[in-house]
Structure formats: C-alpha cells, structure tokens
Design a protein around this motif. Structure first.
Motif, mmCIF file in Angstrom:
data_model
loop_
_atom_site.group_PDB
_atom_site.id
_atom_site.type_symbol
_atom_site.label_atom_id
_atom_site.label_comp_id
_atom_site.label_asym_id
_atom_site.label_seq_id
_atom_site.Cartn_x
_atom_site.Cartn_y
_atom_site.Cartn_z
ATOM 1 N N UNK A 1 2.138 -3.020 -10.236
ATOM 2 C CA UNK A 1 3.547 -2.736 -10.511
ATOM 3 C C UNK A 1 4.269 -4.072 -10.604
ATOM 4 N N UNK A 2 5.040 -4.249 -11.675
ATOM 5 C CA UNK A 2 5.789 -5.482 -11.880
ATOM 6 C C UNK A 2 7.223 -5.274 -11.401
ATOM 7 N N UNK A 3 7.721 -6.195 -10.609
ATOM 8 C CA UNK A 3 9.121 -6.209 -10.201
ATOM 9 C C UNK A 3 9.768 -7.436 -10.813
ATOM 10 N N UNK A 4 11.010 -7.294 -11.250
ATOM 11 C CA UNK A 4 11.686 -8.393 -11.928
ATOM 12 C C UNK A 4 12.490 -9.204 -10.932
ATOM 13 N N UNK A 5 12.205 -10.496 -10.895
ATOM 14 C CA UNK A 5 12.926 -11.412 -10.004
ATOM 15 C C UNK A 5 13.385 -12.593 -10.851
ATOM 16 N N UNK A 6 14.557 -12.475 -11.460
ATOM 17 C CA UNK A 6 15.017 -13.500 -12.393
ATOM 18 C C UNK A 6 14.096 -13.540 -13.589
ATOM 19 N N UNK A 7 13.651 -14.740 -13.960
ATOM 20 C CA UNK A 7 12.743 -14.859 -15.102
ATOM 21 C C UNK A 7 11.292 -14.690 -14.690
ATOM 22 N N UNK A 8 11.068 -14.589 -13.398
ATOM 23 C CA UNK A 8 9.699 -14.420 -12.903
ATOM 24 C C UNK A 8 9.488 -12.968 -12.479
ATOM 25 N N UNK A 9 8.268 -12.656 -12.107
ATOM 26 C CA UNK A 9 7.942 -11.323 -11.621
ATOM 27 C C UNK A 9 7.257 -11.411 -10.271
ATOM 28 N N UNK A 10 7.411 -10.356 -9.526
ATOM 29 C CA UNK A 10 6.480 -10.104 -8.430
ATOM 30 C C UNK A 10 5.538 -9.034 -8.933
ATOM 31 N N UNK A 11 4.280 -9.163 -8.629
ATOM 32 C CA UNK A 11 3.299 -8.153 -8.994
ATOM 33 C C UNK A 11 2.701 -7.588 -7.721
ATOM 34 N N UNK A 12 2.885 -6.308 -7.507
ATOM 35 C CA UNK A 12 2.158 -5.639 -6.432
ATOM 36 C C UNK A 12 0.827 -5.199 -7.003
ATOM 37 N N UNK A 13 -0.236 -5.560 -6.335
ATOM 38 C CA UNK A 13 -1.586 -5.318 -6.839
ATOM 39 C C UNK A 13 -2.347 -4.478 -5.823
ATOM 40 N N UNK A 14 -2.821 -3.328 -6.289
ATOM 41 C CA UNK A 14 -3.589 -2.428 -5.423
ATOM 42 C C UNK A 14 -4.993 -2.269 -5.984
ATOM 43 N N UNK A 15 -6.018 -2.605 -5.200
ATOM 44 C CA UNK A 15 -7.390 -2.403 -5.688
ATOM 45 C C UNK A 15 -7.684 -0.918 -5.882
ATOM 46 N N UNK A 16 -8.453 -0.593 -6.914
ATOM 47 C CA UNK A 16 -8.821 0.806 -7.142
ATOM 48 C C UNK A 16 -10.331 1.019 -7.036
ATOM 49 N N UNK A 17 -11.061 -0.037 -6.664
ATOM 50 C CA UNK A 17 -12.476 0.151 -6.345
ATOM 51 C C UNK A 17 -12.761 -0.665 -5.095
ATOM 52 N N UNK A 18 -13.865 -0.345 -4.448
ATOM 53 C CA UNK A 18 -14.155 -0.994 -3.172
ATOM 54 C C UNK A 18 -14.839 -2.343 -3.343
ATOM 55 N N UNK A 19 -15.420 -2.564 -4.535
ATOM 56 C CA UNK A 19 -16.299 -3.728 -4.663
ATOM 57 C C UNK A 19 -15.689 -4.862 -5.482
ATOM 58 N N UNK A 20 -14.433 -4.713 -5.905
ATOM 59 C CA UNK A 20 -13.831 -5.795 -6.684
ATOM 60 C C UNK A 20 -13.517 -6.970 -5.763
ATOM 61 N N UNK A 21 -13.311 -8.118 -6.376
ATOM 62 C CA UNK A 21 -12.942 -9.312 -5.607
ATOM 63 C C UNK A 21 -11.667 -9.090 -4.814
ATOM 64 N N UNK A 22 -10.713 -8.403 -5.433
ATOM 65 C CA UNK A 22 -9.420 -8.242 -4.759
ATOM 66 C C UNK A 22 -9.519 -7.217 -3.622
ATOM 67 N N UNK A 23 -10.405 -6.224 -3.770
ATOM 68 C CA UNK A 23 -10.633 -5.272 -2.674
ATOM 69 C C UNK A 23 -11.260 -5.988 -1.476
ATOM 70 N N UNK A 24 -12.185 -6.899 -1.783
ATOM 71 C CA UNK A 24 -12.812 -7.655 -0.700
ATOM 72 C C UNK A 24 -11.798 -8.569 -0.023
ATOM 73 N N UNK A 25 -10.904 -9.129 -0.815
ATOM 74 C CA UNK A 25 -9.840 -9.988 -0.272
ATOM 75 C C UNK A 25 -8.959 -9.173 0.684
#
Ligand code: CO
Length: 138
Positions: free
Chosen positions: A49-73
């Motif tokens: 999900x992208x949130x707008x913060x001025x000209x930049x964004x915040x990105x909320x990132x949710x893993x959807x599998x157990x074995x991805x790099x971000x899930x392990x993180x």
C-alpha cells in the motif's frame, strides 16, 4: 550552493508489516496520510500500500508467502523500516561509483519493474540501512 538541483530525491521509505490493514490504521487513519495505490507484486511475493508523503511515498509491505526474503526479514527482525529508496539519474554510473568505493551491491545488474530500474545496496555498506536506488523511466 549550486543552482543545479540534486540528482537524488527520496522516492520512498518501505516499512514491513505483518498486516497492511493494521498498518493503515496508524498511517492512514491516525496520522492522516492519503492512500494511493494498493497492489500485489507477485515477483516479490508481497502486497503493497502506497501512502503519499509530499513528493515521496511510504510503502507498507506485507509478505504473502513464507519463504520470500521479506517474509524471512519480518520473522527475524519484526515489523519496522525495511529500506530507503533514492532516485538517481543514471543507475549504472551510481553502481560503478559505489563499487569503486567498495560498497556491496545486492545485484550485479539493475533489475527492472514497470520501467523502473533498481538495485539494492547492502546495509553493511551504508551504516545499517538497506538502500534501494531507482532510475525512473525517461
Ligand atoms: Co522499494
């Protein structure tokens, strides 16, 4: 000060969360940041999900599998800031310069998604922050 604008701009800050809706309860509802796009990025096995913060964004990132790099993180370090992304004019030049300074890149050549070319720099080289560099399509 130079008249030339910096080639670097913050594009986004990514925050890894176990549940995007719970994350939005703070960033959208409590803080009031406008929400942009929500999407699934299958190649990274995440919902974003992208949130707008001025000209930049915040990105909320949710893993959807157990074995991805971000899930392990997430499993290892818990929710929190995952990476900072800066835009550069020329990603090859930036990579060459970083290598010449001994920085450790996580991919040898730029990856590409939606016309954006990107590379990650290891936190070991940056003072503890995973750094993403973006070259936007012209
Ligand atoms: Co990113």
């Amino acid at each position: 000060m130079s008249d030339t604008p910096s080639q670097f701009r913050i594009n986004h800050v990514a925050i890894v969360v176990p549940d995007i809706d719970a994350g939005l309860a703070f960033w959208r509802d409590a803080l009031g940041l406008p929400v942009g796009e929500r999407k699934r990025v299958a190649q990274e096995a995440v919902d974003i999900a992208f949130l707008e913060a001025g000209e930049a964004h915040l990105e909320l990132v949710q893993p959807i599998s157990e074995d991805s790099g971000i899930a392990q993180y997430l499993a290892k370090k818990g929710a929190g800031m995952h990476h900072l992304c800066l835009e550069v004019d020329d990603i090859e030049a930036a990579m060459q310069r970083l290598r010449a300074h001994g920085a450790q890149l996580l991919n040898d050549t730029p990856k590409e998604r939606d016309g954006i070319r990107y590379v990650f720099v290891h936190p070991r080289s940056t003072g503890g922050v995973l750094l993403e560099l973006y070259e936007l399509p012209r």
